[in-house]
Design an enzyme around this catalytic site. Structure first.
Site, mmCIF file in Angstrom:
data_model
loop_
_atom_site.group_PDB
_atom_site.id
_atom_site.type_symbol
_atom_site.label_atom_id
_atom_site.label_comp_id
_atom_site.label_asym_id
_atom_site.label_seq_id
_atom_site.Cartn_x
_atom_site.Cartn_y
_atom_site.Cartn_z
ATOM 1 N N SER A 1 1.023 -1.387 0.251
ATOM 2 C CA SER A 1 0.319 -0.117 0.500
ATOM 3 C C SER A 1 0.381 0.856 0.710
ATOM 4 O O SER A 1 0.290 2.021 -0.110
ATOM 5 C CB SER A 1 -0.919 0.358 1.011
ATOM 6 O OG SER A 1 0.370 0.018 2.447
ATOM 7 N N HIS B 1 -2.855 -2.850 -5.057
ATOM 8 C CA HIS B 1 -3.876 -2.506 -4.157
ATOM 9 C C HIS B 1 -4.833 -3.084 -3.890
ATOM 10 O O HIS B 1 -5.178 -1.910 -4.229
ATOM 11 C CB HIS B 1 -2.974 -1.173 -4.153
ATOM 12 C CG HIS B 1 -3.585 -0.351 -2.638
ATOM 13 N ND1 HIS B 1 -3.370 1.210 -2.163
ATOM 14 C CD2 HIS B 1 -3.460 -0.669 -1.548
ATOM 15 C CE1 HIS B 1 -3.750 1.383 -1.023
ATOM 16 N NE2 HIS B 1 -4.072 0.073 -0.201
ATOM 17 N N GLU C 1 -6.113 0.047 -6.361
ATOM 18 C CA GLU C 1 -5.587 1.241 -7.029
ATOM 19 C C GLU C 1 -4.054 -0.532 -8.264
ATOM 20 O O GLU C 1 -3.956 -0.893 -7.284
ATOM 21 C CB GLU C 1 -4.611 1.867 -6.217
ATOM 22 C CG GLU C 1 -4.600 2.462 -6.326
ATOM 23 C CD GLU C 1 -4.438 3.705 -5.089
ATOM 24 O OE1 GLU C 1 -4.334 5.190 -5.006
ATOM 25 O OE2 GLU C 1 -3.721 3.573 -4.373
ATOM 26 N N ASN D 1 -3.325 7.126 -0.849
ATOM 27 C CA ASN D 1 -2.698 6.492 0.347
ATOM 28 C C ASN D 1 -1.792 8.254 0.700
ATOM 29 O O ASN D 1 -1.600 8.529 1.825
ATOM 30 C CB ASN D 1 -2.141 5.786 1.131
ATOM 31 C CG ASN D 1 -3.255 4.135 1.585
ATOM 32 O OD1 ASN D 1 -4.474 4.495 1.755
ATOM 33 N ND2 ASN D 1 -2.239 2.779 1.881
#
Ligand code: T1G
Length: 708
Positions: A415, A436, A448, A486
């Site tokens: 991540s 991800h 992702e 993130n």
């Protein structure tokens, strides 16, 4: 016929009217006119006793042409313009049978309900999904559906917008017969059966409109559900009002009321945002330099390394899509824990009636546990989901490079870590990619897909296509720290912590973002994901933090006390055995103490400031990501935030939201924060530029698209 959007042919004494407007037979310009002309010819031709109306290609009609809504909001057209056609169909002196295959959605179902009979193939679906676009049915759907299916079913379908299958449509009287085999033949046969019967008009039916007493309860429950499940959304409540009008007003008056509410919704900000999302979900699948015809690699068997929370969830995703999975762990206890978790998740789905025991058993059987890399030489894709540490991941990838055959896709569920560095542990960087998933992986729809410097177009095309098969929304992003989601979430949660350090009550920060529409407040989200995850990453990457930049201390201090969140029963909040959160005065006291030690005086902070600092933190970082090219489009960022971070769809996503507020206003507010709070609020150059030019992120997107 002057246009080839609608074709009229004859099957003996039965007219066959075929709508042919690929890809989904939307009722765009020329289609209603073509249908009206065909009906005219049908009526005039005395040889023809009944008609069958159907769609060419994979589906009946997906509704009005959403792309043409601009014509209404720009004043070029008054309304859906379908009302007159539907009356013409309903008042036609000879019976018309609609034959439905694929989807009959929105205006498509309204069209069908205005004809006299409906038949469907067993795999067909019907629905009024308009609320998902922030509008309500605008061509009589809220008036005809309760007359066919009853008030309760109609209000559910119009307020929630979910389709129902053919069997349910038959059960609720929306369709009159299911046709196995050739639909056109079956429909023509049905038409012959009813040709001499009177053509029943849906508008004239009232036997299913219920009594005021019954309906009062139905509408009260529907409004309660809408307020709870579709929080802050206007269209579901408008749809309920319109269906209610069908039970209290004559048909024509009910249609006028529906039209008024339809227009009201169509001009709303929520509808603009939701239409942006509708097309955005489809646009993210288009990669400018990876054309549609790029070869995709077969993925009929996979392996997952690591059976922890993420690995187990990812294995379920593949098994749920019918793909056999090898699930590897380092030791038996870890493997047993992983499998037990998977079983628990399937049992939960069965207990909720979302899955039959038999289906759960089938999926579980597709997951083959192992402690060795044996069998990895046969799989076509491996997803690594081990602990978030670079050294460990590189060891695993070096081993995969050794045991997997050439052509196997090697994906990492990291991540935050660099895909290029992970790929450097192999001799096949072109087959290395990031996939991800978001926790819980078997639930969250976002994927992702992280493109490394060497990742081949075939591998990208394969993963983009695979994401659809896995029921995910795949978004391609570049390889930077934290990728897109993130990386933006950092400033969002940073501000949430700063706000508490500056005196905002913990629950006030969460409530402000919840009221804004986020699925959950930022601090409660931290407790859910585990505060220790970010803490470990900060410790691993502490050396990367810019010197002299203010850093939040709150969560690090909570973690030093072992308050990791739900998993330890305490974090920002304290949790009972059912993980229900309650405010913990002890934390508020600790915060005041720590802030005093840090020399941060407490102050009253408005909900508006809380929202602006958290959301504009997202937007500012999003602008950096866009200008650095780690996201293809602002829309991609919006879709990531809707499907991965609980951003409200009716606000369109953070970048769309900023565009609607006005980038000049957003920029000014960020400059204010920059002056007040420091360098971490440095405005992104792209934001500054677009604000100065009175432009939007959408403008930037189209200009970049045009340049590509
Ligand atoms: N209008 C315009 N374009 C549409 C469209 C529509 N209604 N539906 C799909 N498209 C485009 C889509 O953008 C994509 O384009 C291509 O068709 C294939 O779609 C009066 C006012 C039917 C289940 O909300 O749910 O009727 O990306 O990739 O996965 O009361 O499309 O290729 O350029 O989604 O097979 C109500 C919307 C309208 C249904 C097919 N109807 N569509 O799914 O293909 S409002 C809807 C869908 C209305 C009336 C009111 C799905 C689908 P491109 P796709 P798919």
């Amino acid at each position: 016929m002057n246009n080839n959007l609608v074709e009229l042919s004859r099957d003996g004494e039965i007219a066959v009217i075929l709508i042919n407007n690929p890809p989904v037979n939307a009722l765009g310009a020329g289609v209603p006119e073509g249908i009206a002309e065909a009906i005219e010819k049908f009526v005039q031709d005395s040889q023809l006793r009944a008609a069958v109306l159907m769609g060419a290609g994979k589906s009946f009609v997906a509704g009005a042409d959403i792309k043409e809504f601009g014509k209404i909001t720009s004043g070029q057209r008054a309304g859906s313009g379908l009302g007159r056609l539907l009356s013409k169909l309903e008042e036609c002196p000879k019976p018309i049978v609609t034959a439905i295959h694929g989807s009959a959605f929105g205006g498509g179902l309204e069209l069908a309900m205005a004809t006299h009979y409906r038949v469907a193939s067993p795999t067909a679906q019907v629905g009024q999904p308009e609320v998902k676009l922030g509008i309500i049915p605008g061509a009589g759907g809220t008036q005809r559906l309760p007359r066919l299916a009853g008030v309760a079913k109609a209000v559910e379908m119009c307020a929630e917008g979910n389709p129902i299958n053919a069997a349910d449509a038959l059960q609720y009287g929306i369709v009159d017969r299911l046709i196995d085999g050739d639909l056109q033949l079956g429909a023509a046969e049905f038409a012959r059966e009813i040709a001499e019967k009177p053509a029943p008009q849906t508008r004239a039916r009232s036997e299913r409109l219920g009594s005021p007493e019954e309906n009062a309860q139905i509408f009260a429950v529907a409004r309660q559900n809408a307020r709870a499940k579709q929080r802050n959304m206007a269209a579901p409540l408008a749809a309920i009002d319109a269906v209610e009008a069908a039970t209290t007003m004559p048909f024509e008056q009910g249609c006028e009321y529906e039209q008024k509410r339809f227009i009201e919704c169509l001009f709303s900000e929520q509808s603009k945002a939701l239409i942006h999302v509708f097309f955005g979900e489809r646009e993210v699948a288009k990669i400018p330099d990876v054309p549609k015809q790029t070869a995709v690699l077969p993925v009929s068997s996979v392996a997952v390394v690591g059976a922890g929370t993420m690995g187990g969830g990812i294995a379920m995703v593949f098994a749920n899509a019918g793909i056999p999975v090898l699930l590897k762990e380092v030791d038996q206890p870890a493997l047993d824990r992983g499998l037990a978790n998977i079983r628990k998740n399937y049992d939960y789905s069965v207990s909720k009636g979302r899955l039959t025991q038999q289906a759960a058993g089938k999926r579980l059987a597709l997951i083959q546990p192992t402690l060795r890399f044996e069998g990895f030489s046969d799989v076509e894709m491996v997803v690594e989901a081990v602990f978030e540490g670079m050294e460990l991941k590189k060891q695993v990838f070096a081993e995969l490079d050794r045991v997997c055959k050439r052509g196997t896709i090697l994906a990492s569920n990291t991540s935050t870590l660099s895909i290029d560095e992970i790929a450097s542990a192999t001799s096949r960087a072109e087959f290395v990619i990031g996939t991800h998933f978001f926790s819980p992986a078997n639930v969250m729809r976002l994927l992702e897909i992280v493109r490394g410097r060497a990742t081949s177009k075939e591998v990208i095309a394969t993963c983009m296509q695979l994401s659809k098969k896995l029921g995910k929304v795949g978004v391609l992003v570049g390889n930077c720290m934290g990728f897109v989601g993130n990386r933006m979430f950092g400033p969002y949660r940073r501000e949430a912590q700063f706000l508490v350090e500056e005196g905002a009550p913990i629950e006030a920060v969460d409530q402000a973002l919840f009221d804004f529409g986020m699925a959950m407040g930022p601090l409660a989200t931290g407790d859910l994901a585990g505060l220790d995850v970010g803490w470990r990453i900060r410790k691993e990457h502490g050396h990367l933090q810019a010197l002299g930049l203010r850093q939040p201390f709150a969560e690090d201090k909570l973690c030093e006390l072992g308050r990791f969140g739900q998993k330890t029963g305490a974090g920002w909040y304290k949790y009972d055995g059912h993980r229900r959160a309650t405010v913990d005065p002890a934390v508020a006291a600790l915060m005041r103490e720590w802030s005093t030690q840090a020399g941060i005086p407490p102050r009253d902070i408005s909900a508006e400031e809380i929202v602006d600092r958290c959301i504009y933190g997202l937007v500012n970082e999003g602008a950096r990501i866009l200008e650095q090219g780690y996201a293809l489009r602002a829309t991609d960022i919006d879709i990531i935030y809707l499907y991965g971070y609980g951003f409200p769809a009716y606000r369109g996503g953070p970048m769309w939201y900023a565009d609607r507020v006005g980038l000049d206003k957003v920029y000014d507010r960020i400059c204010e924060f920059h002056r007040q709070f420091g360098a971490h609020w440095e405005p992104a150059p792209l934001l500054k530029e677009l604000a100065a030019q009175q432009k939007t992120f959408s403008d930037f997107q189209s200009e970049r698209g045009a340049a590509a």
